[in-house]
Design a protein around this motif. Structure first.
Motif, PDB file in Angstrom:
ATOM      1  N   ALA A   1      -1.985  57.676  40.427  1.00  0.00           N
ATOM      2  CA  ALA A   1      -1.796  56.862  41.623  1.00  0.00           C
ATOM      3  C   ALA A   1      -0.942  55.632  41.314  1.00  0.00           C
ATOM      4  CB  ALA A   1      -3.152  56.450  42.200  1.00  0.00           C
ATOM      5  N   VAL A   2      -1.234  54.968  40.178  1.00  0.00           N
ATOM      6  CA  VAL A   2      -0.429  53.806  39.786  1.00  0.00           C
ATOM      7  C   VAL A   2       1.020  54.204  39.567  1.00  0.00           C
ATOM      8  CG1 VAL A   2      -0.066  52.098  37.961  1.00  0.00           C
ATOM      9  CG2 VAL A   2      -2.369  52.556  38.780  1.00  0.00           C
ATOM     10  N   GLU A   3       1.240  55.340  38.931  1.00  0.00           N
ATOM     11  CA  GLU A   3       2.607  55.817  38.685  1.00  0.00           C
ATOM     12  C   GLU A   3       3.362  56.004  39.986  1.00  0.00           C
ATOM     13  OE1 GLU A   3       4.350  59.019  35.592  1.00  0.00           O
ATOM     14  OE2 GLU A   3       3.088  59.881  37.162  1.00  0.00           O
ATOM     15  N   LEU A   4       2.727  56.596  40.983  1.00  0.00           N
ATOM     16  CA  LEU A   4       3.373  56.826  42.274  1.00  0.00           C
ATOM     17  C   LEU A   4       3.635  55.516  43.006  1.00  0.00           C
ATOM     18  CD1 LEU A   4       1.292  59.929  43.389  1.00  0.00           C
ATOM     19  CD2 LEU A   4       3.742  59.919  42.890  1.00  0.00           C
ATOM     20  N   ILE A   5       2.685  54.601  42.921  1.00  0.00           N
ATOM     21  CA  ILE A   5       2.863  53.303  43.584  1.00  0.00           C
ATOM     22  C   ILE A   5       3.977  52.509  42.927  1.00  0.00           C
ATOM     23  CG2 ILE A   5       1.769  51.064  43.997  1.00  0.00           C
ATOM     24  CD1 ILE A   5      -0.919  52.640  44.204  1.00  0.00           C
ATOM     25  N   THR A   6       3.961  52.450  41.602  1.00  0.00           N
ATOM     26  CA  THR A   6       4.946  51.654  40.865  1.00  0.00           C
ATOM     27  C   THR A   6       6.364  52.184  41.057  1.00  0.00           C
ATOM     28  OG1 THR A   6       3.269  51.141  39.201  1.00  0.00           O
ATOM     29  CG2 THR A   6       5.555  50.755  38.589  1.00  0.00           C
ATOM     30  N   SER A   7       6.508  53.492  41.117  1.00  0.00           N
ATOM     31  CA  SER A   7       7.835  54.092  41.276  1.00  0.00           C
ATOM     32  C   SER A   7       8.352  53.998  42.703  1.00  0.00           C
ATOM     33  CB  SER A   7       7.793  55.563  40.853  1.00  0.00           C
ATOM     34  OG  SER A   7       6.992  56.327  41.751  1.00  0.00           O
ATOM     35  N   GLY A   8       7.474  53.640  43.649  1.00  0.00           N
ATOM     36  CA  GLY A   8       7.880  53.562  45.050  1.00  0.00           C
ATOM     37  C   GLY A   8       7.818  54.880  45.787  1.00  0.00           C
ATOM     38  N   ARG A   9       7.326  55.929  45.109  1.00  0.00           N
ATOM     39  CA  ARG A   9       7.261  57.248  45.752  1.00  0.00           C
ATOM     40  C   ARG A   9       6.113  57.347  46.748  1.00  0.00           C
ATOM     41  NH1 ARG A   9       7.427  61.023  40.601  1.00  0.00           N
ATOM     42  NH2 ARG A   9       6.792  59.080  39.584  1.00  0.00           N
ATOM     43  N   ALA A  10       5.129  56.489  46.638  1.00  0.00           N
ATOM     44  CA  ALA A  10       4.016  56.464  47.582  1.00  0.00           C
ATOM     45  C   ALA A  10       3.577  55.015  47.752  1.00  0.00           C
ATOM     46  CB  ALA A  10       2.860  57.328  47.085  1.00  0.00           C
ATOM     47  N   ARG A  11       3.762  54.472  48.936  1.00  0.00           N
ATOM     48  CA  ARG A  11       3.506  53.044  49.146  1.00  0.00           C
ATOM     49  C   ARG A  11       2.298  52.772  50.022  1.00  0.00           C
ATOM     50  NH1 ARG A  11       8.037  49.830  51.454  1.00  0.00           N
ATOM     51  NH2 ARG A  11       6.745  48.124  50.625  1.00  0.00           N
ATOM     52  N   THR A  12       1.652  53.824  50.539  1.00  0.00           N
ATOM     53  CA  THR A  12       0.486  53.644  51.392  1.00  0.00           C
ATOM     54  C   THR A  12      -0.598  54.642  50.990  1.00  0.00           C
ATOM     55  OG1 THR A  12       1.219  55.255  53.041  1.00  0.00           O
ATOM     56  CG2 THR A  12       1.989  52.970  53.318  1.00  0.00           C
ATOM     57  N   ARG A  13      -1.814  54.420  51.518  1.00  0.00           N
ATOM     58  CA  ARG A  13      -2.903  55.360  51.255  1.00  0.00           C
ATOM     59  C   ARG A  13      -2.567  56.746  51.785  1.00  0.00           C
ATOM     60  NH1 ARG A  13      -8.449  53.180  50.339  1.00  0.00           N
ATOM     61  NH2 ARG A  13      -8.270  50.930  49.979  1.00  0.00           N
ATOM     62  N   THR A  14      -1.947  56.796  52.956  1.00  0.00           N
ATOM     63  CA  THR A  14      -1.590  58.093  53.539  1.00  0.00           C
ATOM     64  C   THR A  14      -0.606  58.835  52.645  1.00  0.00           C
ATOM     65  OG1 THR A  14      -1.940  57.258  55.784  1.00  0.00           O
ATOM     66  CG2 THR A  14      -0.572  59.235  55.541  1.00  0.00           C
ATOM     67  N   ALA A  15       0.428  58.110  52.184  1.00  0.00           N
ATOM     68  CA  ALA A  15       1.427  58.745  51.320  1.00  0.00           C
ATOM     69  C   ALA A  15       0.803  59.177  49.993  1.00  0.00           C
ATOM     70  CB  ALA A  15       2.590  57.790  51.086  1.00  0.00           C
ATOM     71  N   LEU A  16      -0.099  58.362  49.457  1.00  0.00           N
ATOM     72  CA  LEU A  16      -0.759  58.710  48.203  1.00  0.00           C
ATOM     73  C   LEU A  16      -1.629  59.953  48.364  1.00  0.00           C
ATOM     74  CD1 LEU A  16      -2.100  55.521  46.356  1.00  0.00           C
ATOM     75  CD2 LEU A  16      -0.595  57.284  45.454  1.00  0.00           C
ATOM     76  N   ALA A  17      -2.392  59.992  49.452  1.00  0.00           N
ATOM     77  CA  ALA A  17      -3.255  61.144  49.686  1.00  0.00           C
ATOM     78  C   ALA A  17      -2.445  62.428  49.777  1.00  0.00           C
ATOM     79  CB  ALA A  17      -4.072  60.940  50.965  1.00  0.00           C
ATOM     80  N   GLU A  18      -1.286  62.350  50.442  1.00  0.00           N
ATOM     81  CA  GLU A  18      -0.432  63.526  50.558  1.00  0.00           C
ATOM     82  C   GLU A  18       0.153  63.919  49.199  1.00  0.00           C
ATOM     83  OE1 GLU A  18       2.494  62.567  53.461  1.00  0.00           O
ATOM     84  OE2 GLU A  18       1.099  62.698  55.170  1.00  0.00           O
TER      85      GLU A  18
END
Length: 405
Positions: free
Chosen positions: A17-34
């Motif tokens: 999750a941190v990797e996705l957030i830090t890279s900008g590939r997922a910026r919200t809970r919805t995007a992370l869940a997907e």
């Protein structure tokens, strides 16, 4: 908490999750869940230790993804600080940075490398403590220490390996010594590798193959291959400065050999040659760079010729590695276009057409302090490694706890 770690798969744990957030590939809970394929309730469990530790923030900023706007998730750059150290032949920088490599405090020291590792590391530790205290950062967790050295380094062991200008450092346990004072992860690397990391992170994150060349007092290079810095088996990959370049005489090099690239184009070598041309004021690379910037004819001529010789070695490397980008950095690269002009002349003359068809050759994007930025990124890459974060958080530890490093 320990039991929960068994339910975290490598591709859906907090670290991912941190990797996705830090890279900008997922910026919200919805995007992370997907992205992770998780239900929102399960995602909440993954985020809980990250939010609790302060490593991730959920801000008031709203991000629209086509539906209802969601609050943005982001890495908290002030969750911890990094002690970033760039040891040079002439000066050493000790900086306190945040996790985004922004400098919060800094000390510039004049140290003698031949004073030995214990004395120099103690001086550095003292400077770091003073910088933390004077900038009111003593209460902020130290995420780690990043250290760049002008020597071949065994990255895994955190030790200087073999001959270098750092007399007495070969085999010294740098990591162990620093850990007597700082109970944090310690990352030690060759200074050019550290600068290569900085260039790749800051300016070329989308590039998989990058070749970085530093020309200052000495000459060195670093390689990014398939997105990762290649250090070689013994930590000496990229030691272009001590490759023999024929056809230009065989001057004595500092390493004991003759005809090394550094003995022809290094800042100390250019100053030596210019002194021989009746320029007694030339003592080091800074003098050469200063005179070239002022347009002094002999300095400009020598620097342009040095660029052509350097270009021969870089052209060979380009044919061998086929990089997307070649970045030219170091003190002498910032002395105007003279060095770059010579490098370009040789590369396009000596490289295969297919090698240069899409090749970009550029000056560094840093004006200074790339070593400090790279040291921070070394630490950040280590502490944010997904498997490491999952292991530490699953054991109930904080993200900056000392592990096997």
């Amino acid at each position: 908490m320990v039991a929960a770690v068994s339910s975290w798969r490598a591709d859906d744990g907090p670290g991912r999750a941190v990797e996705l957030i830090t890279s900008g590939r997922a910026r919200t809970r919805t995007a992370l869940a997907e992205a992770l394929g998780l239900a929102r309730s399960t995602l909440g469990q993954r985020l809980q230790p990250l939010l609790a530790s302060g490593l991730v923030l959920e801000s008031e900023e709203l991000v629209s993804s086509g539906g209802r706007p969601s609050r943005a998730l982001r890495l908290n750059p002030r969750a911890g600080v990094v002690i970033s150290i760039d040891v040079g032949e002439e000066r050493t920088r000790v900086a306190i940075t945040d996790l985004d490599a922004a400098i919060l405090a800094e000390r510039v020291l004049t140290l003698r490398l031949d004073d030995g590792p214990e004395e120099l590391l103690e001086t550095i530790s003292t400077a770091a403590r003073q910088a933390l205290q004077e900038s009111d950062l003593l209460g902020v967790p130290v995420a780690g220490i990043g250290l760049g050295l002008p020597a071949a380094v065994d990255f895994r062991a955190g030790r200087v390996s073999g001959w270098s200008i750092m007399s007495g450092w070969d085999g010294f346990d740098i990591r162990g010594h620093l850990r007597r004072t700082w109970q944090v992860p310690v990352l030690v690397d060759n200074d050019v590798n550290v600068q290569t990391v900085a260039e790749h992170h800051r300016f070329w994150p989308q590039v998989s193959h990058l070749f970085y060349v530093k020309i200052g007092t000495g000459v060195g290079s670093g390689m990014v291959i398939d997105g990762c810095v290649n250090r070689g088996a013994q930590g000496v990959a990229g030691d272009i400065g001590h490759a023999h370049v024929g056809g230009h005489g065989d001057p004595q090099c500092r390493c004991g050999n003759r005809g090394c690239l550094e003995s022809l184009v290094g800042g100390w070598a250019l100053a030596r040659d210019l002194r021989g041309d009746s320029h007694p004021q030339m003592h080091d690379a800074r003098d050469v760079a200063r005179q070239a910037k002022l347009g002094e004819v002999d300095a400009v001529t020598r620097l342009r010729a040095a660029g052509r010789i350097l270009g021969e070695a870089v052209a060979f490397s380009a044919n061998l590695l086929n990089p997307d980008v070649i970045v030219l950095g170091g003190l002498l690269s910032a002395s105007g276009d003279h060095l770059m002009a010579g490098v370009l002349e040789s590369i396009y003359q000596r490289s295969l057409p297919l090698t240069t068809r899409k090749l970009r050759i550029v000056p560094t994007g840093y004006r200074s302090r790339s070593g400090i930025a790279g040291a921070t990124y070394l630490v950040r890459d280590h502490v944010l490694d997904p498997a490491r974060l999952d292991r530490l958080l699953g054991a109930g530890l904080g993200p900056f706890a000392v592990d096997e490093n």
